[in-house]
Design an enzyme around this catalytic site. Structure first.
Site, PDB file in Angstrom:
ATOM      1  N   HIS A 266     -53.884 -93.470  22.059  1.00 62.40           N
ATOM      2  CA  HIS A 266     -53.661 -92.076  22.418  1.00 62.40           C
ATOM      3  C   HIS A 266     -52.639 -92.026  23.541  1.00 62.40           C
ATOM      4  O   HIS A 266     -52.677 -92.854  24.453  1.00 62.40           O
ATOM      5  CB  HIS A 266     -54.977 -91.433  22.885  1.00 62.40           C
ATOM      6  N   ASP A 322     -60.283 -89.341  16.314  1.00 67.36           N
ATOM      7  CA  ASP A 322     -60.289 -89.431  14.850  1.00 67.36           C
ATOM      8  C   ASP A 322     -61.079 -90.622  14.336  1.00 67.36           C
ATOM      9  O   ASP A 322     -61.324 -90.718  13.130  1.00 67.36           O
ATOM     10  CB  ASP A 322     -58.848 -89.533  14.327  1.00 67.36           C
TER      11      ASP A 322
END
Ligand code: COA
Length: 391
Positions: A266, A322
């Site tokens: 991320h 996710d």
């Protein structure tokens, strides 16, 4: 002029009081409330009002808002008719982007956006906000039936956004555990500071485009695999790996080929994404209660996390939101290509909170560029051109 930073990493593009991330410590808060607290105590409806208005609502305000949302679940007949003509193989995100943009033609009123001052028309802003948030989930669930050639299931105004979403998908009222898990998933995905899709919403909103165009721009941006589209790939990846024993060899091969492991890494977090931590706990709870086929996928995911952290942790690459959400959605019977659309349903709250925050003090975005092209050149007539340009 300042240096160009690819991906605008670290470049402040706005000021916002909506959410906060500390990527080193793994902290995410909405309006000052830690996400863990909201995931434990709040509902999607309450969190949405918190994001929009900045404060936790009173009981009366929440009831009013929930009633307004529920009475807006129904989708206009013309939109349904239009959706019937979409190709059944079309991706749900493309359907959602098109349908949301089309809603703008049925809900006029954008004239009050023609100058920045009249954007303070609170009723217009609130009505459009409610309308979009209420209709996102029904559109997504309707499409599931329509693309299979069936009539969609009508929404029920006695159900919450999460309950109605599952009801319209499956035709059955969800049990309380599944409804709560969906509600928490919506809370976790509702907002995340200035990511790519929120930035797209702000850029579109800064031109005083209608909120339907704003959300449609954001949906298109969310659809890419480097943003919201990763969750759909995680389940496929876990199925491809098959079982925990295969994880190490699979990861090493992927990394040797310089391929991406979906659901990992991320831009903001250099530790495990706090949303992944909450989702991990939810999957654990579900596995304890349900077991069955979920066991193997979960065991594979946990081994994958362990191996990836071992190989990539030094680069600050850990599971993101996710990584575990797809496992939950699969267990709810939701097809993989709908996962990103569910993400959009929840994120509509954050996008609209940012839109509202911005239009109260708007300035059109117009960044600059560093020109690296030719100096001024002579035009060459066609007959004198020797080489075809590189395609
Ligand atoms: N798998 C393998 N390696 C990864 C990785 C992943 N998922 N994510 C990051 N890395 C590696 C990069 O290759 C890079 O290595 P290098 O320094 O040796 O070149 C390093 O970690 C830094 O990554 P970088 O690509 O600079 O991070 P970014 O901030 O530009 O990108 C993402 C962030 C999310 C786009 C990226 O992590 C990614 O592609 N993840 C997979 C897609 C995904 O799950 N997206 C959902 C995000 S919520």
């Amino acid at each position: 002029m300042s240096d160009f930073l690819p991906g605008l990493e670290g470049v402040p593009a706005t000021k916002s009081a909506i959410s906060f991330i500390d990527g080193e410590k793994g902290i995410l808060s909405y309006r000052g409330y830690p996400l863990e607290t909201l995931a434990t105590n709040s509902t999607f409806e309450e969190t949405t009002l918190l994001l929009l208005d900045g404060e936790l609502p009173t009981k009366a305000a929440l009831n009013r808002f929930s009633k307004q949302l529920r009475s807006s679940y129904r989708i206009k007949y013309h939109i349904r008719e239009m959706m019937r003509h979409f190709p059944h193989t079309g991706h749900p995100m493309d359907m959602l982007q098109t349908a949301v943009c089309s809603l703008g033609m049925f809900y006029p009123g954008t004239e009050c956006l023609t100058d920045a001052d009249s954007c303070k028309d609170i009723d217009y802003v609130r009505n459009m906000t409610v309308n979009i948030i209420a209709q996102m989930a029904p559109l997504v669930a309707m499409w599931e039936h329509m693309r299979q050639g069936y009539d969609p299931i009508n929404p029920r105004d006695d159900l919450s956004v999460a309950e109605n979403l599952l009801y319209m998908f499956t035709g059955k009222e969800p049990d309380s555990l599944m409804a709560r898990i969906m509600d928490v998933c919506l809370i976790l995905h509702a907002e995340h500071t200035l990511n790519a899709s929120t930035f797209a919403a702000l850029v579109a909103g800064s031109t005083l485009a209608s909120p339907y165009s704003v959300i449609s721009a954001a949906i298109g941006t969310l659809s890419g695999p480097l943003h919201g589209g990763a969750n759909q790939r995680v389940v496929g990846m876990l199925q491809e790996i098959g079982s925990p024993e295969n994880v190490e060899a699979w990861v090493d091969k992927k990394l040797a080929n310089k391929e991406v492991i979906w659901g990992m890494g991320h831009r903001e977090y250099k530790v495990k994404d706090p949303r992944a931590t909450i989702l991990h706990k939810l999957v654990t709870k579900l596995v304890e209660e349900r077991g069955g086929s979920l066991d193997k996928m979960f065991a594979t995911a946990m081994k994958l996390e362990e191996v990836c952290v071992d190989r990539l942790g030094h680069k600050g690459v850990y599971p993101n939101v996710d990584f575990y959400s797809g496992i939950l959605y699969s267990e709810m019977g939701i097809p993989e290509d709908q996962f990103t659309a569910l993400f959009a349903v929840a994120r509509s709250a954050g996008w609209l909170a940012h839109w509202r925050e911005q239009i109260s003090n708007n300035r059109i975005y117009r960044p600059t560029q560093i020109y690296v092209g030719h100096e001024q050149r002579e035009y060459i007539p066609m007959s004198e051109r020797k080489k075809a340009p590189k395609q």
